[in-house]
Design an enzyme around this catalytic site. Structure first.
Site, PDB file in Angstrom:
ATOM      1  N   ASN A 101       0.867  -1.180   0.000  1.00  0.00           N
ATOM      2  CA  ASN A 101       0.000   0.000   0.000  1.00  0.00           C
ATOM      3  C   ASN A 101       0.901   1.227   0.000  1.00  0.00           C
ATOM      4  O   ASN A 101       1.494   1.571   1.016  1.00  0.00           O
ATOM      5  CB  ASN A 101      -0.899  -0.022   1.240  1.00  0.00           C
ATOM      6  CG  ASN A 101      -1.764   1.217   1.360  1.00  0.00           C
ATOM      7  OD1 ASN A 101      -1.906   1.995   0.414  1.00  0.00           O
ATOM      8  ND2 ASN A 101      -2.343   1.414   2.528  1.00  0.00           N
ATOM      9  N   LYS A 114       0.139   4.328  -0.299  1.00  0.00           N
ATOM     10  CA  LYS A 114      -0.478   5.502   0.318  1.00  0.00           C
ATOM     11  C   LYS A 114      -0.247   6.756  -0.540  1.00  0.00           C
ATOM     12  O   LYS A 114      -0.241   6.666  -1.766  1.00  0.00           O
ATOM     13  CB  LYS A 114       0.026   5.658   1.752  1.00  0.00           C
ATOM     14  CG  LYS A 114      -0.219   4.387   2.585  1.00  0.00           C
ATOM     15  CD  LYS A 114       0.012   4.575   4.052  1.00  0.00           C
ATOM     16  CE  LYS A 114      -0.246   3.267   4.776  1.00  0.00           C
ATOM     17  NZ  LYS A 114      -0.120   3.414   6.243  1.00  0.00           N
ATOM     18  N   HIS A 126      -9.412   0.548   5.463  1.00  0.00           N
ATOM     19  CA  HIS A 126      -8.111   0.778   6.086  1.00  0.00           C
ATOM     20  C   HIS A 126      -8.295   1.692   7.290  1.00  0.00           C
ATOM     21  O   HIS A 126      -9.157   2.567   7.301  1.00  0.00           O
ATOM     22  CB  HIS A 126      -7.156   1.417   5.070  1.00  0.00           C
ATOM     23  CG  HIS A 126      -5.738   1.470   5.534  1.00  0.00           C
ATOM     24  ND1 HIS A 126      -5.290   2.428   6.412  1.00  0.00           N
ATOM     25  CD2 HIS A 126      -4.671   0.678   5.254  1.00  0.00           C
ATOM     26  CE1 HIS A 126      -4.001   2.223   6.645  1.00  0.00           C
ATOM     27  NE2 HIS A 126      -3.606   1.175   5.962  1.00  0.00           N
ATOM     28  N   GLU A 131      -6.790   4.199   8.364  1.00  0.00           N
ATOM     29  CA  GLU A 131      -6.725   5.631   8.083  1.00  0.00           C
ATOM     30  C   GLU A 131      -8.045   6.134   7.506  1.00  0.00           C
ATOM     31  O   GLU A 131      -8.457   7.272   7.763  1.00  0.00           O
ATOM     32  CB  GLU A 131      -5.555   5.924   7.136  1.00  0.00           C
ATOM     33  CG  GLU A 131      -4.208   5.698   7.803  1.00  0.00           C
ATOM     34  CD  GLU A 131      -3.079   5.449   6.825  1.00  0.00           C
ATOM     35  OE1 GLU A 131      -1.965   5.227   7.303  1.00  0.00           O
ATOM     36  OE2 GLU A 131      -3.306   5.472   5.597  1.00  0.00           O
ATOM     37  N   GLU A 135      -4.893  -5.269  11.007  1.00  0.00           N
ATOM     38  CA  GLU A 135      -3.915  -4.200  11.179  1.00  0.00           C
ATOM     39  C   GLU A 135      -4.199  -3.455  12.478  1.00  0.00           C
ATOM     40  O   GLU A 135      -5.053  -2.572  12.512  1.00  0.00           O
ATOM     41  CB  GLU A 135      -3.930  -3.244   9.985  1.00  0.00           C
ATOM     42  CG  GLU A 135      -5.312  -2.849   9.490  1.00  0.00           C
ATOM     43  CD  GLU A 135      -5.273  -1.624   8.597  1.00  0.00           C
ATOM     44  OE1 GLU A 135      -4.259  -1.414   7.926  1.00  0.00           O
ATOM     45  OE2 GLU A 135      -6.264  -0.875   8.586  1.00  0.00           O
ATOM     46  N   GLY A 168       2.662   2.486  11.036  1.00  0.00           N
ATOM     47  CA  GLY A 168       3.539   3.637  10.865  1.00  0.00           C
ATOM     48  C   GLY A 168       4.228   4.102  12.133  1.00  0.00           C
ATOM     49  O   GLY A 168       4.830   5.175  12.152  1.00  0.00           O
ATOM     50  N   SER A 178       3.486  -2.043  10.539  1.00  0.00           N
ATOM     51  CA  SER A 178       4.945  -1.945  10.645  1.00  0.00           C
ATOM     52  C   SER A 178       5.637  -3.259  10.289  1.00  0.00           C
ATOM     53  O   SER A 178       6.555  -3.706  10.982  1.00  0.00           O
ATOM     54  CB  SER A 178       5.353  -1.481  12.045  1.00  0.00           C
ATOM     55  OG  SER A 178       4.917  -0.159  12.285  1.00  0.00           O
TER      56      SER A 178
END
Length: 252
Positions: A9, A11, A95, A97, A167, A173, A213
């Site tokens: 991904n 991003k 996701h 985010e 996730e 991140g 990560s």
């Protein structure tokens, strides 16, 4: 035996030229069918260029999100029909985010999942808990709710086109990641949830990725766990060397 699935991904990174160069580097290095299933999801602006770079390769073209409608007055949105037309075969939905930064609800994610499947796309459905939820001991409750809601109305015959990505939000991140044993425990629980919704056979066939990560240093140990079937990779997918090392770590 389930075949590992590694998805990158990208991003909101990479210009068109940078994305094309990275895709070309991956194509050159991944030449055999014996390696894991691989997908990369560049930004929308680079889909066409990456599609051309991937032409003739076994690497799948993915998208990072999709709208919940086929078409209409939805400024700034891109529908699954448009993604399919652009050569996309897999779309990442739900996701963290999108959920936590842009406010996407379980109901909206489910609407997107069903529409993407109806439009002929495969789906990576993301689920995961925040740090507060983990510390409160409700990880299983959260991922069960997200999984059941995300798959609501999805037929068992469509489940083969769905991958679940666990996730943990607190690991994305941040440089932190769940231990391989912690990740495997959640993946095993997710199979139990899917088994209750569908059948034990469907649950055992389901691909469940870990995302949070994932790096070359921890990929092999994570994917050596019996219920971890690959990875949804963020930052480490932006460098060919790192992403390729993770792909190699998925070999079983």
């Amino acid at each position: 035996m389930r075949k590992a699935f590694i998805a990158g991904n990208w991003k909101m990174y990479k210009t068109v030229a940078e994305a094309s160069a990275l895709a070309s580097a991956l194509v050159s290095a991944l030449a055999t069918d014996s390696e894991p299933k691989v997908m990369i999801a560049p930004p929308f602006t680079a889909l066409h260029a990456v599609r051309e770079a991937l032409r003739g390769s076994r690497i799948l073209l993915g998208a990072q999100n999709a709208a919940s409608e086929v078409e209409g007055a939805h400024t700034g949105e891109i529908s699954p029909r448009m993604l399919k037309d652009a050569g996309v075969s897999v779309v990442i939905l739900g996701h963290s985010e999108r959920r936590h930064v842009y406010g996407e609800t379980d109901a909206l994610v489910n609407k997107k999942v069903k529409l993407a499947l109806a439009q002929g796309l495969d789906v990576i459905l993301c689920v995961g808990e925040t740090l507060d939820e983990r510390q409160s001991g409700v990880t299983e409750k959260v991922v069960q709710r997200q999984t059941e809601a995300g798959l609501a109305g999805v037929a068992v015959t469509e489940l083969g086109k769905v991958t679940i990505a666990y996730e943990p939000v607190w690991a994305i991140g941040t440089g932190k990641n769940a231990t391989p044993q912690d990740a495997d425990a959640v993946h095993s629980f997710l199979r139990t949830v899917v088994s209750r919704m569908y059948t034990s056979e469907a649950a055992q066939s389901l691909i469940i990725q870990y995302g949070g990560s994932v790096k070359p240093e921890n990929a092999a140990e994570l994917m050596a766990q019996p219920d971890v079937d690959g990875a949804l990779v963020g930052g480490a997918s932006l460098k060919a060397k790192d992403f390729l090392a993770i792909v190699k770590g998925a070999l079983r």
